[in-house]
Motif scaffolding. Structure first.
Motif, PDB file in Angstrom:
ATOM      1  N   ALA A  10       0.849  -1.188   0.000  1.00  0.00           N
ATOM      2  CA  ALA A  10       0.000   0.000   0.000  1.00  0.00           C
ATOM      3  C   ALA A  10       0.885   1.238   0.000  1.00  0.00           C
ATOM      4  N   GLY A  11       0.950   1.914  -1.123  1.00  0.00           N
ATOM      5  CA  GLY A  11       1.756   3.115  -1.230  1.00  0.00           C
ATOM      6  C   GLY A  11       1.040   4.321  -0.668  1.00  0.00           C
ATOM      7  N   HIS A  62       6.827   3.290  -9.944  1.00  0.00           N
ATOM      8  CA  HIS A  62       6.310   4.450  -9.218  1.00  0.00           C
ATOM      9  C   HIS A  62       4.804   4.594  -9.413  1.00  0.00           C
ATOM     10  N   MET A  63       4.173   5.334  -8.535  1.00  0.00           N
ATOM     11  CA  MET A  63       2.739   5.583  -8.661  1.00  0.00           C
ATOM     12  C   MET A  63       2.425   6.110 -10.064  1.00  0.00           C
ATOM     13  N   GLY A  64       1.349   5.578 -10.649  1.00  0.00           N
ATOM     14  CA  GLY A  64       0.965   6.005 -11.990  1.00  0.00           C
ATOM     15  C   GLY A  64       1.859   5.489 -13.097  1.00  0.00           C
ATOM     16  N   ALA A  83       8.643   8.490  -0.398  1.00  0.00           N
ATOM     17  CA  ALA A  83       8.128   7.673   0.710  1.00  0.00           C
ATOM     18  C   ALA A  83       7.888   6.236   0.259  1.00  0.00           C
ATOM     19  N   ASP A  84       7.341   6.047  -0.937  1.00  0.00           N
ATOM     20  CA  ASP A  84       7.149   4.691  -1.464  1.00  0.00           C
ATOM     21  C   ASP A  84       8.492   3.997  -1.661  1.00  0.00           C
ATOM     22  N   VAL A  89      13.069   0.175   0.308  1.00  0.00           N
ATOM     23  CA  VAL A  89      14.387   0.080   0.942  1.00  0.00           C
ATOM     24  C   VAL A  89      14.281  -0.603   2.302  1.00  0.00           C
ATOM     25  N   GLU A  90      13.294  -0.210   3.087  1.00  0.00           N
ATOM     26  CA  GLU A  90      13.137  -0.798   4.412  1.00  0.00           C
ATOM     27  C   GLU A  90      12.771  -2.279   4.332  1.00  0.00           C
ATOM     28  N   ALA A  91      11.999  -2.657   3.311  1.00  0.00           N
ATOM     29  CA  ALA A  91      11.682  -4.078   3.118  1.00  0.00           C
ATOM     30  C   ALA A  91      12.949  -4.866   2.796  1.00  0.00           C
ATOM     31  N   ALA A  92      13.802  -4.295   1.951  1.00  0.00           N
ATOM     32  CA  ALA A  92      15.058  -4.962   1.603  1.00  0.00           C
ATOM     33  C   ALA A  92      15.959  -5.093   2.824  1.00  0.00           C
TER      34      ALA A  92
END
Length: 268
Positions: A10-11, A62-64, A83-84, A89-92
């Motif tokens: 969820a972005g 990216h969005m869109g 932010a997305d 990055v945090e998931a990695a």
């Protein structure tokens, strides 16, 4: 070629599709940041080189853009895209704790990568900027005063000296082939100013590459932005005759070898 898998999160303004390329036991994480109108699926060959070099590779559409949700190429605030990117990055980092993170951004993705480094530079080990939209962009300057965006397709010969690149671009249904959106142009103008004002990337090792014959994002325009953000550990390489997409150029092997050599130097 290394195969990828997709995941969704969820972005800030809708569902974002991300990709991961992995094999074996990685020694670093590489986050790819694509450019305007395109999608991360065009970077499979780049990911393949990086995976063979020892990376787990990831990045979002990216969005869109591409497979992600949102009105096509509509970006009202580039901080939302950053932010997305931070979510990826945090998931990695969560999946591979302790691995150094290298961010590689092309064109508009170079703008995003530079802004990300300004906001979250502490999580990055290195930054690679390829033909980045920084400093000023003639496209923004030409379109910003207009109420109606002209529907003029890109001249695909400006992408690469390899005609197959332009042909694939034209035939790719996930690429946006229509006009810019006015809010996107306004948001680009805002973030370009913000990056210039924020200034230096400090001690973050940064490698800037650009095609000398790039007519889409002119090196002389990017230069003003590079001088605003360059920090203490900065390397650059301009390739004679190369056009906008240096990772898709006829000398792509040379470019990618330069990138992996830079990463090796930083990781040492």
């Amino acid at each position: 070629m290394t195969t990828s898998r997709e995941w969704e999160f969820a972005g800030t303004r809708g569902a974002i599709t991300a990709r991961i390329w992995a094999a074996g036991d990685p020694r670093y994480a590489a986050v790819l940041v694509h450019g305007y109108g395109e999608h991360l699926g065009r970077y499979g060959h780049v990911a393949d080189v990086l995976v063979r070099h020892g990376a787990v590779v990831c990045g979002p559409d990216h969005m869109g853009h591409g497979r992600s949700a949102g009105d096509r190429v509509l970006i009202e605030d580039y901080e939302d895209v950053v932010a997305d990117l931070h979510t990826v990055v945090e998931a990695a980092r969560g999946d591979h704790p302790g691995l150094p993170v290298v961010m590689i951004g092309h064109s508009m993705g170079g703008l995003l990568a530079a802004r990300y480094a300004q906001a979250h530079g502490g999580v990055l080990a290195a930054l690679v900027l390829s033909g980045p939209v920084l400093g000023r962009w003639h496209v923004v300057e030409e379109l910003l005063p207009l109420d109606d965006m002209p529907d003029e397709p890109i001249d695909t010969s400006t992408l690469s000296r390899d005609p197959a690149v332009g042909k694939a671009y034209t035939e790719d249904p996930l690429i946006w082939h229509g006009p810019f959106r006015k809010p996107t142009i306004e948001a680009l103008d805002t973030v370009l100013r913000r990056i210039n004002e924020h200034g230096s990337l400090g001690a973050l090792p940064t490698f800037y590459v650009h095609g000398e014959a790039d007519e889409l994002v002119r090196p002389e325009d990017t230069r003003t932005g590079i001088e605003a953000v360059r920090g203490e550990d900065f390397t650059e390489r301009l390739y004679p005759g190369a056009r906008h997409e240096v990772f898709n150029e006829t000398n792509r092997d040379e470019v990618l070898a330069d990138v992996t050599a830079f990463i090796d130097r930083v990781l040492r």
